[in-house]
Motif scaffolding. Structure first.
Motif, PDB file in Angstrom:
ATOM      1  N   UNK A 350      37.641  31.324  34.219  1.00 47.27           N
ATOM      2  CA  UNK A 350      39.090  31.421  34.434  1.00 47.27           C
ATOM      3  C   UNK A 350      39.662  30.151  35.085  1.00 47.27           C
ATOM      4  N   UNK A 351      38.932  29.580  36.041  1.00 46.70           N
ATOM      5  CA  UNK A 351      39.464  28.375  36.691  1.00 46.70           C
ATOM      6  C   UNK A 351      39.367  27.166  35.756  1.00 46.70           C
ATOM      7  N   UNK A 352      38.236  27.020  35.068  1.00 46.25           N
ATOM      8  CA  UNK A 352      38.113  25.926  34.093  1.00 46.25           C
ATOM      9  C   UNK A 352      39.250  25.999  33.075  1.00 46.25           C
ATOM     10  N   UNK A 353      39.412  27.155  32.489  1.00 46.05           N
ATOM     11  CA  UNK A 353      40.415  27.295  31.421  1.00 46.05           C
ATOM     12  C   UNK A 353      41.822  27.006  31.922  1.00 46.05           C
ATOM     13  N   UNK A 354      42.140  27.542  33.101  1.00 48.91           N
ATOM     14  CA  UNK A 354      43.480  27.316  33.652  1.00 48.91           C
ATOM     15  C   UNK A 354      43.697  25.829  33.943  1.00 48.91           C
ATOM     16  N   UNK A 355      42.727  25.226  34.626  1.00 47.66           N
ATOM     17  CA  UNK A 355      42.881  23.824  35.041  1.00 47.66           C
ATOM     18  C   UNK A 355      42.925  22.887  33.837  1.00 47.66           C
ATOM     19  N   UNK A 356      42.043  23.120  32.881  1.00 42.77           N
ATOM     20  CA  UNK A 356      42.029  22.246  31.698  1.00 42.77           C
ATOM     21  C   UNK A 356      43.357  22.334  30.941  1.00 42.77           C
ATOM     22  N   UNK A 357      43.906  23.546  30.849  1.00 36.72           N
ATOM     23  CA  UNK A 357      45.194  23.726  30.160  1.00 36.72           C
ATOM     24  C   UNK A 357      46.304  22.977  30.885  1.00 36.72           C
TER      25      UNK A 357
END
Lengths: 363, 363
Positions: A350-357
């Motif tokens: 969830x953090x990877x996906x949010x931050x990358x977006x």
């Protein structure tokens, strides 16, 4: 005949250098080994990781444990790298174990299976989930002690001459692919082919093959495949991550002083992350350059991913049904992967996906 | 007064043991150091990682370089761990650098910033992206040589007494939080509080605070916070990953024989991944147990994540405007992160997301 005499001679040299070392004063002992790498020197990240590992072992032992790295073909061709360690032609190698699944498909657990654990989860399985014990037990039958000494991360899905619009485009597709992914492709109706890296470009240009996977952007860029097969697909589901292995001849290993064993193991563990982090440093720029040169980057269509996943699960069940090592490792490995996936879905992803977006929006 | 005399005495002991070592025969030299860890022994994963690192250093040097680990408070309290290394009270520590941002907010780049790089990207930045050089330059001013010797991965977002339905619920919320995340929370209208781990439970029970973040499931389980604050939020955006640091006194470092320096560095690099992989092995089971005990697991609402991200970016700009170290490191770090995010969105994340979803369906 020539091959055989060469093997015997090499084995003699290798063992002699170990046997000549004095057994009394361990710290004074000098040991010289040969590492047969599965890569040419110009694959400088992966070959360099083998060199860095051996350099580190030298530094840790004040130069007393020296391992010289040889590029592919210098001692034996890639395909003979496992035998060469088993029979003592060389003391160790630096390979992807998936190249030897013809001997035993369960060797694929060492590199990683299609849709398998990612690089970090694989390390956790090996060192804290019982994975290394299972692999060591299997390798011992081949007179080998194995070490996980690198990882290239998730690879790219390969270069295709034509656009892949759906699963139907895989029917009859001739693809150059290594390892266990080739067995999955067969189940999907495609034709997996083994082609030496130096021949991939010409085969794609002539249309002898329709597609080819190699490694990731940094290594792919050197082959120039974008010029003959512009569709660059991702992700490389063939292995969830691709871990590198150094197989060590058991007899040679057992003769090592403890400090040298520790140095080898520690340098191997260090390179696991170092190799991965180095690729992460190199790939972004290479990918940008490939795109600038015309590579058309796309995700595999959903039905291709789903068919590949289902074909993979079916293949594991089949292999577990006919191979004792596979049957032993698979359920344990699978349970660990499920646990890891459940956990990664909670915090990391969830953090990877949010931050990358967000970062992508900022650009 | 007592504190001061203790510090001086300790410093004397530490330096004497190094100075007494003979300069000629490096291999014969024995060195004994003290490592002041920021953790009690019962945080066995993180404390154990410090012990494993020192054990490895011992093994690599045939017991000649011995580092004894002390738990938090045994030599100095956590908050004095950086000073203790700077002034030579101890030769090294084992900490999260973010605990010392009161001295210099740029120290947060060492542990990791809110919405910062993940554990693997951080290692890449440090060792292949120039990050370590930038950090070393900053630490040198405090008489310290730093090493990245572990990572706990993405933490959990903490325990809340009441459900968080939207960003509005953060206004006036009193939350126990360490590191730079507390500065971000202030910008979001919440009140960040520093509370010792042993007091978190009572503070939540009494309602002195409304929420508290600690580490991840494995460590959180020991505090039993689910009984007094059942809402367990994720992800812990406070740090994209939390890297552990061993700060080493510069003078002590420079006196080490080269082989001991190499042993320290290699063992530190090995533990970076080992610590992370160990936590990955421990967290899934702990999370299941917490949920069975009544923890209500939820993702932070989208508006909370977005506000936290925006507040973080605003904070970095402010800090870069008033702190020279921050101003120097931030643009370089940010550019590296953007590159990594773009690359991870191509191969790693699509495969992780697909595989994790499928495995979740299979369960």
């Amino acid at each position: 005949m020539k091959r055989r005499s060469f093997l015997i001679k090499s084995a003699g040299v290798g063992l002699a250098s170990v046997a000549a070392a004095p057994a009394v004063a361990q710290t004074a002992q000098k040991v010289k080994w040969r590492m047969s790498a599965g890569w040419p020197k110009n694959l400088d990240a992966i070959y360099g990781s083998a060199e860095n590992m051996c350099k580190r072992i030298g530094q840790l032992t004040e130069g007393k444990f020296q391992i010289d790295v040889f590029q592919t073909g210098e001692i034996v061709p890639y395909s003979q790298n496992m035998d060469a360690v088993s029979n003592g032609t060389v003391e160790c190698n630096h390979v992807l174990s998936t190249a030897f699944i013809g001997k035993n498909p369960a060797l694929a657990f060492d590199t990683g299976l299609s849709f398998g654990m990612n690089a970090r989860q694989h390390y956790s399985w090996l060192h804290y989930g019982g994975g290394m014990d299972l692999l060591r037990e299997m390798y011992a039958k081949s007179n080998i002690v194995n070490f996980a000494c690198g990882n290239v991360g998730v690879q790219m899905g390969g270069w295709f001459r034509k656009e892949i619009k759906s699963l139907a485009d895989f029917k009859g597709l001739k693809m150059r692919i290594g390892g266990i992914g080739g067995m999955v492709l067969l189940k999907m109706g495609a034709i997996a082919q083994q082609i030496a890296p130096g021949d991939i470009y010409a085969s794609l240009e002539k249309g002898t093959i329709d597609a080819a996977e190699w490694i990731g952007p940094y290594d792919d860029e050197k082959l120039g495949l974008n010029k003959v097969a512009p569709y660059y697909y991702t992700p490389g589901w063939f292995e969830g991550s691709a871990a590198l292995t150094s197989m060590v001849n058991k007899a040679a290993w057992e003769k090592l002083p403890d400090t040298f064993k520790i140095a080898f193991e520690t340098a191997s563990n260090e390179q696991y992350m170092a190799c991965l982090a180095h690729y992460d440093a190199l790939n972004p720029k290479a990918l940008r350059e490939l795109i600038a040169q015309g590579a058309k980057l796309s995700l595999f269509p959903k039905d291709v991913m789903e068919a590949a996943y289902q074909a993979s699960q079916a293949l594991w069940d089949e292999l577990a049904g006919k191979n004792a090592d596979f049957a032993k490792i698979y359920p344990q490995w699978k349970a660990y992967q499920k646990d890891q996936a459940a956990w990664f879905r909670v915090a990391e992803s969830p953090l990877d996906n949010f931050t990358f977006r967000q970062l992508n929006k900022d650009q």
